[in-house]
Write a protein that holds these residues in place. Structure first.
Motif, mmCIF file in Angstrom:
data_model
loop_
_atom_site.group_PDB
_atom_site.id
_atom_site.type_symbol
_atom_site.label_atom_id
_atom_site.label_comp_id
_atom_site.label_asym_id
_atom_site.label_seq_id
_atom_site.Cartn_x
_atom_site.Cartn_y
_atom_site.Cartn_z
ATOM 1 N N ARG A 191 -41.092 -23.614 29.865
ATOM 2 C CA ARG A 191 -40.736 -23.696 28.450
ATOM 3 C C ARG A 191 -39.733 -22.625 28.014
ATOM 4 O O ARG A 191 -39.553 -22.404 26.819
ATOM 5 N N THR B 174 -36.874 -24.355 26.303
ATOM 6 C CA THR B 174 -37.283 -24.754 24.946
ATOM 7 C C THR B 174 -37.218 -23.556 23.995
ATOM 8 O O THR B 174 -36.752 -23.681 22.857
ATOM 9 N N LYS C 118 -36.682 -33.947 24.282
ATOM 10 C CA LYS C 118 -38.086 -33.557 24.110
ATOM 11 C C LYS C 118 -38.235 -32.540 22.992
ATOM 12 O O LYS C 118 -39.157 -32.604 22.185
ATOM 13 N N ARG D 93 -40.127 -33.256 19.418
ATOM 14 C CA ARG D 93 -41.331 -32.484 19.068
ATOM 15 C C ARG D 93 -41.172 -31.833 17.692
ATOM 16 O O ARG D 93 -42.077 -31.875 16.853
ATOM 17 N N TYR E 83 -43.228 -32.585 14.326
ATOM 18 C CA TYR E 83 -43.954 -31.500 13.660
ATOM 19 C C TYR E 83 -43.593 -31.458 12.164
ATOM 20 O O TYR E 83 -44.477 -31.397 11.298
ATOM 21 N N LYS F 231 -45.222 -40.509 15.950
ATOM 22 C CA LYS F 231 -46.414 -39.722 16.281
ATOM 23 C C LYS F 231 -46.960 -40.144 17.644
ATOM 24 O O LYS F 231 -47.205 -39.316 18.532
ATOM 25 N N VAL G 149 -44.441 -39.218 20.599
ATOM 26 C CA VAL G 149 -44.313 -37.780 20.890
ATOM 27 C C VAL G 149 -45.611 -37.264 21.506
ATOM 28 O O VAL G 149 -45.593 -36.448 22.433
ATOM 29 N N GLN G 150 -46.741 -37.781 21.014
ATOM 30 C CA GLN G 150 -48.011 -37.361 21.624
ATOM 31 C C GLN G 150 -48.075 -37.780 23.089
ATOM 32 O O GLN G 150 -48.531 -37.036 23.941
ATOM 33 N N SER H 272 -45.376 -35.359 24.917
ATOM 34 C CA SER H 272 -45.575 -33.899 24.981
ATOM 35 C C SER H 272 -47.032 -33.481 24.827
ATOM 36 O O SER H 272 -47.317 -32.292 24.740
ATOM 37 N N LYS I 194 -50.107 -32.699 22.597
ATOM 38 C CA LYS I 194 -50.327 -32.382 21.171
ATOM 39 C C LYS I 194 -48.994 -32.094 20.464
ATOM 40 O O LYS I 194 -48.083 -31.535 21.077
ATOM 41 N N ILE I 195 -48.887 -32.495 19.195
ATOM 42 C CA ILE I 195 -47.681 -32.133 18.438
ATOM 43 C C ILE I 195 -47.834 -30.680 17.964
ATOM 44 O O ILE I 195 -48.727 -30.361 17.192
ATOM 45 N N THR I 196 -46.965 -29.825 18.490
ATOM 46 C CA THR I 196 -47.083 -28.409 18.140
ATOM 47 C C THR I 196 -45.850 -27.956 17.360
ATOM 48 O O THR I 196 -44.794 -28.587 17.433
#
Ligand SMILES: CC(=O)SCCNC(=O)CCNC(=O)[C@H](O)C(C)(C)COP(=O)(O)OP(=O)(O)OC[C@H]1O[C@@H](n2cnc3c(N)ncnc32)[C@H](O)[C@@H]1OP(=O)(O)O
Length: 310
Positions: A191, A194, A227, A231, A235, A286, A289-290, A293, A295-297
């Motif tokens: 990450r 990211t 990605k 995300r 969010y 939703k 993306v779930q 990735s 959980k949506i963080t």
């Protein structure tokens, strides 16, 4: 060890890999991804500038005729390069960057920090970093004219080993917030890319510009950005500033995130959540993306950890 001569014909794209391995510092070794001519003397395909042994009979190490060099030895602190392990060890003893990382801290988080290193101030360091990058990125060829770039380099706290970086035009006529990004191969998929993408938007937001990366993106660049965009959009839609709004437009998303309209539309198309009339189908976002990735963080970088005032 290194003296870089600027020559047009050194702008080094090559269709095949010509160096097999990078010995990176004393204990990391990995394969290159792409070829590059820029390390070599164009006349003899040798790495030039070996102090004191200029006339020694060195031959490039050939393997099935494919490689100009089997292993290039690169300092993991400053990216200086040579063609012998012995020289790398000698350099390791005197590398200033091992004891003090360059530049000024612009983000100081719990685990990582990001330093801004000016191309104009740390020329050789930034040039060598660009040469290294070429071994893992095929479509960029900026090595020597680095004065007009800042480099944002990610380190673990209390370490002087660079792990990932991006370059940024000091003045970008296309309003790009990132020219080129690389996570060094030993540190990929943690990450870090990211974190740097997030940081690049924190920077452009602080300059009040809607922005994005220079294109074209590489295949890994595209996956990582899609990605990331997906995300953050999810969010903002479900937990952030847009969660209280009813009908959402692409412009609303752009204003809140700082992402370009074109990047948002590309992401929504990828998620297949734009209706034929252009309406954003949030329930699909939703779900997708779930799946993509977990959980949506929210944001990894906290605004309190930024040190953007000069
Ligand atoms: C504007 C430009 O510069 S475009 C050029 C981009 N740079 C390059 O192509 C250079 C070589 N590649 C790299 O340096 C890296 O792959 C980067 C910078 C693109 C990504 O850096 P990383 O630190 O590995 O990214 P990060 O760990 O944040 O991964 C983000 C997501 O991208 C995707 N991804 C990244 N690398 C890969 C890969 N090798 N294979 C599949 N998916 C990948 C994954 O979905 C990943 O999330 P996940 O690990 O949770 O599944």
């Amino acid at each position: 060890m290194v003296e870089i001569v600027e020559e047009e014909n050194l702008y080094g794209i090559l269709n095949e890999r010509n160096i097999n391995y990078v010995q990176f510092g004393c204990n990391k070794k990995f394969q290159t991804w792409y070829g590059s001519t820029v390390y070599f003397d164009p006349d003899n395909k040798l790495i030039p500038d070996r102090p004191n042994v200029k006339n020694s009979p060195r031959k490039p190490l050939q393997k099935n005729g494919q490689y100009w060099l089997d292993t290039i030895y690169i300092c993991e602190y400053c990216f200086k390069y040579c063609d012998s392990g012995e020289m790398l060890c000698d350099h390791d003893l005197v590398c200033n960057y091992k004891y003090k990382a360059p530049g000024r801290i612009k983000y100081l988080g719990p685990k990582y920090c990001i330093r801004r290193v000016k191309g104009s101030k740390h020329q050789l360091f930034c040039q060598c970093l660009c040469l290294f990058t070429k071994l893992f990125l095929d479509n960029k060829s900026m090595y020597f004219k680095i004065d007009q770039y800042d480099f944002y380099i990610l380190y673990e706290i209390n370490s002087t080993i660079p792990m990932a970086f991006f370059s940024k035009d000091i003045i970008s006529y296309n309003k790009n917030n990132l020219a080129c990004i690389l996570t060094l191969p030993p540190y990929q998929r943690r990450r870090l890319g990211t974190i740097l993408m997030e940081f690049s938007y924190k920077l452009s937001r602080s300059e009040n510009v809607i922005s994005g990366p220079e294109t074209p993106l590489s295949p890994f660049g595209l996956i990582s950005y899609i990605k990331f965009w997906a995300r953050i959009i999810a969010y903002e839609l479900f937990d952030g500033e847009l969660s209280a709004l009813g009908k959402i437009s692409v412009t609303d998303i752009s204003l809140v995130t700082g992402f370009r309209l074109s990047d948002i539309i590309m992401t929504l198309n990828y998620l297949e959540c734009l209706s034929s009339s252009g309406e954003i189908l949030t329930s699909i976002i939703k779900d997708k993306v779930q799946k993509m990735s977990g959980k949506i963080t929210g944001y990894i970088i906290q605004d309190d950890d930024l040190l953007l005032d000069d």
